[in-house]
Design a protein around this motif. Structure first.
Motif, PDB file in Angstrom:
ATOM      1  N   TRP A 114       0.828  -1.205   0.000  1.00  7.01           N
ATOM      2  CA  TRP A 114       0.000   0.000   0.000  1.00  7.01           C
ATOM      3  C   TRP A 114       0.862   1.254   0.000  1.00  7.01           C
ATOM      4  CZ3 TRP A 114      -0.944   4.308   2.989  1.00  7.01           C
ATOM      5  CH2 TRP A 114      -2.108   5.012   2.694  1.00  7.01           C
ATOM      6  N   LEU A 115       1.923   1.237   0.822  1.00  5.56           N
ATOM      7  CA  LEU A 115       2.789   2.411   0.927  1.00  5.56           C
ATOM      8  C   LEU A 115       3.581   2.668  -0.347  1.00  5.56           C
ATOM      9  CD1 LEU A 115       4.078   1.789   4.535  1.00  5.56           C
ATOM     10  CD2 LEU A 115       2.688   3.730   3.795  1.00  5.56           C
ATOM     11  N   HIS A 116       3.925   1.623  -1.063  1.00  9.23           N
ATOM     12  CA  HIS A 116       4.750   1.752  -2.268  1.00  9.23           C
ATOM     13  C   HIS A 116       4.014   1.172  -3.478  1.00  9.23           C
ATOM     14  CE1 HIS A 116       8.064   2.994   0.260  1.00  9.23           C
ATOM     15  NE2 HIS A 116       7.807   1.955   1.039  1.00  9.23           N
ATOM     16  N   LYS A 117       2.752   1.555  -3.632  1.00 13.54           N
ATOM     17  CA  LYS A 117       1.939   0.965  -4.695  1.00 13.54           C
ATOM     18  C   LYS A 117       2.426   1.340  -6.088  1.00 13.54           C
ATOM     19  CE  LYS A 117      -1.588   3.593  -2.928  1.00 13.54           C
ATOM     20  NZ  LYS A 117      -2.925   3.696  -2.498  1.00 13.54           N
ATOM     21  N   HIS A 118       3.185   2.415  -6.211  1.00 16.99           N
ATOM     22  CA  HIS A 118       3.704   2.814  -7.519  1.00 16.99           C
ATOM     23  C   HIS A 118       5.124   2.297  -7.753  1.00 16.99           C
ATOM     24  CE1 HIS A 118       0.178   5.250  -8.048  1.00 16.99           C
ATOM     25  NE2 HIS A 118       0.414   5.851  -6.896  1.00 16.99           N
ATOM     26  N   GLU A 119       5.684   1.646  -6.759  1.00 18.72           N
ATOM     27  CA  GLU A 119       7.025   1.068  -6.860  1.00 18.72           C
ATOM     28  C   GLU A 119       6.972  -0.377  -6.373  1.00 18.72           C
ATOM     29  OE1 GLU A 119       9.297   3.588  -4.302  1.00 18.72           O
ATOM     30  OE2 GLU A 119       9.649   5.072  -5.842  1.00 18.72           O
ATOM     31  N   LYS A 120       6.331  -1.231  -7.138  1.00 17.33           N
ATOM     32  CA  LYS A 120       6.127  -2.632  -6.713  1.00 17.33           C
ATOM     33  C   LYS A 120       7.448  -3.344  -6.451  1.00 17.33           C
ATOM     34  CE  LYS A 120       1.652  -2.941  -6.888  1.00 17.33           C
ATOM     35  NZ  LYS A 120       0.882  -2.977  -5.691  1.00 17.33           N
ATOM     36  N   THR A 121       8.453  -3.094  -7.295  1.00 17.75           N
ATOM     37  CA  THR A 121       9.728  -3.787  -7.104  1.00 17.75           C
ATOM     38  C   THR A 121      10.391  -3.330  -5.802  1.00 17.75           C
ATOM     39  OG1 THR A 121      10.872  -2.145  -8.466  1.00 17.75           O
ATOM     40  CG2 THR A 121      10.143  -4.162  -9.557  1.00 17.75           C
TER      41      THR A 121
END
Length: 182
Positions: free
Chosen positions: A82-89
């Protein structure tokens, strides 16, 4: 602490420094409001800021590190996603790093006496006692300088020298100067 645990290293420093910016910005907004409206209205504005921001806190996920320490791995993964939803890797890498650091941390149990002695030995070094002495002197000077009393009573002090809206303007300028010193 929460910001440093959840943020990417690329933006961590900027996010941590925003804390003091928002704190002092809030003080500035309050003083500017005081220039326009009376103090009771300002009190209601500050209550409104708190009431409006409180529901947003309820949607912030727990710290992934805290969840991993509590052995709640599924929730930690969910929180990171959730916190890094735009940076999945990054979320996946961070999760793996946190799991690895928690499983490979060997806690060395040191007797309390040795721990206390080790801590005091650090103060015998110049890198230990010099910053401590300087910070202690600075804290004492700040407390006894009376700057907080002057800031909180600046309107009363300026009232002696001028009248009307100019008092509030001087108070804002005075506090902006204090903000600049921080």
């Amino acid at each position: 602490m929460y910001i440093s645990e959840i943020s990417s290293p690329k933006i961590r420093g900027a996010l941590l420094s925003l804390t003091s910016v928002f704190y002092n910005g809030g003080m500035l907004i309050t003083y500017l409001n005081g220039w326009i409206v009376n103090w009771r209205t300002i009190a209601w504005f500050t209550v409104a800021y708190c009431v409006i921001s409180f529901p947003f806190i309820l949607f912030i996920p727990e710290s992934p590190l805290w969840l991993i320490n509590k052995k709640n791995l599924k929730s930690a993964q969910k929180s990171l996603n959730w916190l890094h939803k735009h940076e999945k890797t990054y979320a996946t890498e961070r999760y793996d790093d946190l799991i690895f650091s928690q499983t490979n941390d060997t806690v060395k149990l040191v007797p309390l006496r040795e721990s206390i002695v080790s801590t005091f030995k650090q103060f015998t070094l110049p890198t230990g006692y010099k910053p401590f002495i300087l910070l202690s002197i600075l804290a004492v000077v700040q407390q006894f300088s009376g700057i907080h009393v002057i800031m909180m009573n600046a309107v009363t002090f300026f009232d002696v020298f001028s009248d009307g809206m100019f008092i509030l303007f001087l108070n804002i300028i005075f506090n902006l100067e204090h903000w600049h010193q921080i």
